[in-house]
Design a protein around this motif. Structure first.
Motif, PDB file in Angstrom:
ATOM      1  N   GLY A 118      28.367  57.124  22.782  1.00 47.99           N
ATOM      2  CA  GLY A 118      29.793  57.366  22.999  1.00 47.99           C
ATOM      3  C   GLY A 118      30.660  56.549  22.059  1.00 47.99           C
ATOM      4  O   GLY A 118      30.186  55.727  21.278  1.00 47.99           O
ATOM      5  N   PRO A 119      31.986  56.779  22.142  1.00 45.10           N
ATOM      6  CA  PRO A 119      32.911  56.119  21.211  1.00 45.10           C
ATOM      7  C   PRO A 119      33.207  54.665  21.527  1.00 45.10           C
ATOM      8  O   PRO A 119      33.951  54.026  20.807  1.00 45.10           O
ATOM      9  N   GLY A 120      32.651  54.136  22.621  1.00 46.22           N
ATOM     10  CA  GLY A 120      32.951  52.759  22.996  1.00 46.22           C
ATOM     11  C   GLY A 120      34.255  52.685  23.773  1.00 46.22           C
ATOM     12  O   GLY A 120      34.752  53.685  24.274  1.00 46.22           O
ATOM     13  N   LEU A 121      34.831  51.513  23.847  1.00 40.74           N
ATOM     14  CA  LEU A 121      36.051  51.300  24.622  1.00 40.74           C
ATOM     15  C   LEU A 121      37.121  50.682  23.747  1.00 40.74           C
ATOM     16  O   LEU A 121      36.846  49.784  22.958  1.00 40.74           O
ATOM     17  N   ILE A 122      38.363  51.180  23.921  1.00 41.62           N
ATOM     18  CA  ILE A 122      39.507  50.591  23.243  1.00 41.62           C
ATOM     19  C   ILE A 122      40.568  50.305  24.286  1.00 41.62           C
ATOM     20  O   ILE A 122      40.588  50.901  25.350  1.00 41.62           O
ATOM     21  N   GLY A 123      41.467  49.400  23.946  1.00 42.24           N
ATOM     22  CA  GLY A 123      42.556  49.101  24.877  1.00 42.24           C
ATOM     23  C   GLY A 123      42.048  48.591  26.209  1.00 42.24           C
ATOM     24  O   GLY A 123      42.464  49.054  27.266  1.00 42.24           O
ATOM     25  N   LEU A 124      41.133  47.636  26.168  1.00 41.31           N
ATOM     26  CA  LEU A 124      40.512  47.164  27.404  1.00 41.31           C
ATOM     27  C   LEU A 124      41.531  46.669  28.413  1.00 41.31           C
ATOM     28  O   LEU A 124      41.431  46.961  29.612  1.00 41.31           O
ATOM     29  N   ASP A 125      42.530  45.920  27.945  1.00 42.75           N
ATOM     30  CA  ASP A 125      43.508  45.333  28.865  1.00 42.75           C
ATOM     31  C   ASP A 125      44.302  46.416  29.586  1.00 42.75           C
ATOM     32  O   ASP A 125      44.459  46.384  30.810  1.00 42.75           O
ATOM     33  N   SER A 126      44.816  47.393  28.829  1.00 42.18           N
ATOM     34  CA  SER A 126      45.624  48.444  29.454  1.00 42.18           C
ATOM     35  C   SER A 126      44.777  49.326  30.353  1.00 42.18           C
ATOM     36  O   SER A 126      45.223  49.759  31.417  1.00 42.18           O
ATOM     37  N   ILE A 147      56.540  58.219  23.736  1.00 41.47           N
ATOM     38  CA  ILE A 147      56.276  58.885  25.020  1.00 41.47           C
ATOM     39  C   ILE A 147      54.778  58.994  25.248  1.00 41.47           C
ATOM     40  O   ILE A 147      54.275  58.707  26.345  1.00 41.47           O
ATOM     41  N   ALA A 148      54.055  59.420  24.212  1.00 46.51           N
ATOM     42  CA  ALA A 148      52.601  59.573  24.336  1.00 46.51           C
ATOM     43  C   ALA A 148      51.946  58.242  24.689  1.00 46.51           C
ATOM     44  O   ALA A 148      51.042  58.183  25.535  1.00 46.51           O
ATOM     45  N   TYR A 149      52.385  57.172  24.049  1.00 43.93           N
ATOM     46  CA  TYR A 149      51.838  55.846  24.328  1.00 43.93           C
ATOM     47  C   TYR A 149      52.084  55.464  25.784  1.00 43.93           C
ATOM     48  O   TYR A 149      51.183  54.972  26.479  1.00 43.93           O
ATOM     49  N   ALA A 150      53.311  55.691  26.262  1.00 42.10           N
ATOM     50  CA  ALA A 150      53.665  55.308  27.631  1.00 42.10           C
ATOM     51  C   ALA A 150      52.896  56.137  28.661  1.00 42.10           C
ATOM     52  O   ALA A 150      52.376  55.599  29.637  1.00 42.10           O
ATOM     53  N   VAL A 151      52.805  57.431  28.435  1.00 45.42           N
ATOM     54  CA  VAL A 151      52.136  58.322  29.392  1.00 45.42           C
ATOM     55  C   VAL A 151      50.672  57.926  29.561  1.00 45.42           C
ATOM     56  O   VAL A 151      50.120  57.960  30.666  1.00 45.42           O
ATOM     57  N   ALA A 207      46.417  60.675  17.901  1.00 41.93           N
ATOM     58  CA  ALA A 207      46.985  59.453  17.323  1.00 41.93           C
ATOM     59  C   ALA A 207      46.042  58.267  17.478  1.00 41.93           C
ATOM     60  O   ALA A 207      45.355  58.121  18.490  1.00 41.93           O
ATOM     61  N   LYS A 208      46.028  57.404  16.474  1.00 43.18           N
ATOM     62  CA  LYS A 208      45.244  56.177  16.549  1.00 43.18           C
ATOM     63  C   LYS A 208      45.962  55.175  17.461  1.00 43.18           C
ATOM     64  O   LYS A 208      47.185  55.189  17.546  1.00 43.18           O
ATOM     65  N   PRO A 209      45.212  54.312  18.121  1.00 42.00           N
ATOM     66  CA  PRO A 209      45.864  53.294  18.963  1.00 42.00           C
ATOM     67  C   PRO A 209      46.763  52.406  18.120  1.00 42.00           C
ATOM     68  O   PRO A 209      46.405  52.043  16.995  1.00 42.00           O
ATOM     69  N   PRO A 210      47.954  52.047  18.622  1.00 44.32           N
ATOM     70  CA  PRO A 210      48.842  51.168  17.856  1.00 44.32           C
ATOM     71  C   PRO A 210      48.258  49.766  17.768  1.00 44.32           C
ATOM     72  O   PRO A 210      47.396  49.381  18.553  1.00 44.32           O
ATOM     73  N   THR A 211      48.739  49.011  16.810  1.00 46.49           N
ATOM     74  CA  THR A 211      48.291  47.628  16.688  1.00 46.49           C
ATOM     75  C   THR A 211      48.743  46.846  17.908  1.00 46.49           C
ATOM     76  O   THR A 211      49.644  47.267  18.646  1.00 46.49           O
ATOM     77  N   GLU A 212      48.132  45.698  18.115  1.00 44.01           N
ATOM     78  CA  GLU A 212      48.490  44.876  19.265  1.00 44.01           C
ATOM     79  C   GLU A 212      49.956  44.459  19.200  1.00 44.01           C
ATOM     80  O   GLU A 212      50.661  44.443  20.210  1.00 44.01           O
ATOM     81  N   GLN A 213      50.426  44.139  17.973  1.00 44.62           N
ATOM     82  CA  GLN A 213      51.822  43.732  17.819  1.00 44.62           C
ATOM     83  C   GLN A 213      52.762  44.882  18.186  1.00 44.62           C
ATOM     84  O   GLN A 213      53.764  44.685  18.880  1.00 44.62           O
ATOM     85  N   MET A 214      52.429  46.099  17.724  1.00 47.83           N
ATOM     86  CA  MET A 214      53.263  47.254  18.038  1.00 47.83           C
ATOM     87  C   MET A 214      53.242  47.546  19.531  1.00 47.83           C
ATOM     88  O   MET A 214      54.279  47.892  20.127  1.00 47.83           O
ATOM     89  N   SER A 215      52.082  47.405  20.155  1.00 50.34           N
ATOM     90  CA  SER A 215      51.982  47.634  21.602  1.00 50.34           C
ATOM     91  C   SER A 215      52.899  46.685  22.362  1.00 50.34           C
ATOM     92  O   SER A 215      53.595  47.092  23.291  1.00 50.34           O
ATOM     93  N   ARG A 216      52.886  45.430  21.949  1.00 48.96           N
ATOM     94  CA  ARG A 216      53.736  44.442  22.633  1.00 48.96           C
ATOM     95  C   ARG A 216      55.218  44.760  22.441  1.00 48.96           C
ATOM     96  O   ARG A 216      56.027  44.576  23.357  1.00 48.96           O
TER      97      ARG A 216
END
Length: 333
Positions: free
Chosen positions: A70-78, A135-139, A169-178
Motif C-alpha cells: 500500500g501507499p503507506g500513511l501521510i498526515g499522521l497527526d490529522s 476547501i478540499a484541505y478542510a473537508v 492534490a499532493k499534501p501541503p507542506t507542514e508550514q502551509m498546513s499550519r
C-alpha cells in the motif's frame, strides 16, 4: 497461492476477512460501513460455498500482501485526530487535546473539532468564501459524516472540483498546513463561535439555573458591567420559574402542554395572583379546574417539593429552547 473453485468477488473476500476477526472485532469495523456497503457484503457472502482452510489462508495472505504494498500513511497527526474525534466523547476529547495541544503552544481543541460543532450548514457557508484547494484541505480533515453533508451541499461544479482536488492534490507542506489551520482558527473560533466558548456558557448556565432568582440577577448584573456580550449570550441560556409571566401566551401554552397537573399545583404554592394567572391561563379548561380545586384547599406543601416542581418546569422550558421550539428571549405583550 491460487484459490480453489471460481474467483471470489471483492465483497465475498471482505466478508470472509470480517468473519476471521470474530464478533467483537468485526462489530467495531462495521460501524464505519454504510448501509449499502453492508448490503453488498451480505450479498457477497450469501453466494459463497463453505470456505476451506486453504482458501482462508490464501485470502488472508492476499490481504497482507496488498497491505504491505500500500501507499503507506501521510498526515499522521490529522488522521489520528479524526480517528479520536470519531471515537471519543466531547469530554474525553477535551482532556486529551487540552494536554497535547498545550504542549505545542496551541490553545484548546483542534480547529477541525471546533468547526464540526458549528454544523454542516454553517461550515458550508464559511467554506464557500475560500479557494477550492483550501476547501478540499478542510473537508479532508472533518469527520466523514460531517464532510459528506458539506460536500453534498455544494453546487455541482464546485463539488466536482473539490472532490477532484481531494483525489489528486499532493499534501501541503507542514508550514502551509499550519497557516491554513491558523487562518481557520482566527476566522471561526476566535470570532466567538467556538465550541469551547459555547461549552463555557452551557456549563455556567447549568450552574446559574440552579441558583435563586435574586442570586442569578446579581450575578448577571456583575457580568454585564465588565463583559456585556458574554452576559447577553448567557441570558439566552437562562430561565427560572419566576420568568414565566414575561413569556407570551403562546410560549406558555407550549411549555405547560406536557407538564403534569400535580407539578403545576405544587409549583404555584405560595405564589401571587400574577404568577398564578400566568400559569393557569396556559392550561386547558379541565386541567385549570383541577389545579384551582387543589389550590383552594390551602394544604401545606413541603418547600423542597415546591422548589423541585419549579425547577422541573424551568428545565422543561430550557429543553424546549434547546430543541428550537421555544424562544425564551421573546417577551409578552
Amino acid at each position: 497461492m491460487e484459490l480453489e473453485g471460481p474467483q471470489k468477488s471483492g465483497a465475498a473476500r471482505a466478508a470472509i476477512l470480517l468473519l476471521t476477526l470474530g464478533g467483537e472485532g468485526a462489530a467495531k469495523l462495521l460501524k464505519h460501513f454504510s448501509p449499502e456497503e453492508i448490503r453488498t457484503l451480505r450479498q457477497g457472502a450469501s453466494q459463497q460455498k463453505p470456505i476451506t482452510a486453504v482458501e482462508l489462508d490464501a485470502i488472508v495472505a492476499d490481504f497482507q500482501d496488498a497491505f504491505r504494498a500500500g501507499p503507506g500513511l501521510i498526515g499522521l497527526d490529522s488522521e489520528l485526530s479524526k480517528l479520536l474525534r470519531s471515537s471519543l466523547s466531547s469530554e474525553e476529547l477535551a482532556l486529551v487535546f487540552d494536554a497535547d495541544e498545550a504542549m505545542e503552544g496551541d490553545a484548546g481543541l483542534p480547529v477541525w473539532y471546533e468547526m464540526e460543532q458549528l454544523g454542516a450548514q454553517a461550515i458550508t457557508a464559511l467554506l464557500l468564501k475560500e479557494h477550492p484547494q483550501v476547501i478540499a484541505y478542510a473537508v479532508q480533515r472533518l469527520k466523514a459524516e460531517v464532510a459528506a453533508q458539506v460536500v453534498a451541499s455544494f453546487e455541482g461544479p464546485l463539488r466536482n472540483d473539490v472532490v477532484r482536488r481531494m483525489l489528486s492534490a499532493k499534501p501541503p507542506t507542514e508550514q502551509m498546513s499550519r497557516l491554513i489551520e491558523h487562518r481557520f482558527r482566527e476566522s471561526f473560533v476566535s470570532g466567538g463561535n467556538g465550541a469551547e466558548r459555547k461549552q463555557r456558557h452551557a456549563t455556567l448556565a447549568e450552574i446559574v439555573n440552579r441558583m435563586e432568582k435574586r442570586q442569578t440577577d446579581d450575578l448577571l448584573n456583575a457580568i454585564e458591567t465588565s463583559e456585556p456580550e458574554e452576559a447577553k449570550e448567557l441570558r439566552k441560556l437562562l430561565f427560572a420559574f419566576e420568568d414565566i409571566p414575561g413569556l407570551p401566551r403562546k410560549s406558555r401554552l407550549l411549555l405547560f402542554d406536557a407538564i403534569p397537573t400535580e407539578t403545576v399545583t405544587q409549583s404555584l404554592s405560595g405564589t401571587d395572583e400574577t404568577m398564578r394567572e400566568a400559569v393557569l391561563s396556559a392550561l386547558g379548561a379541565r386541567a385549570r379546574r383541577m389545579v384551582e380545586a387543589e389550590l383552594s384547599r390551602n394544604e401545606a406543601v413541603a418547600a423542597t417539593a415546591v422548589q423541585d416542581a419549579r425547577r422541573s418546569i424551568a428545565a422543561a422550558a430550557l429543553r424546549l429552547s434547546a430543541e428550537g421550539r421555544l424562544d425564551l428571549t421573546e417577551r409578552g405583550e
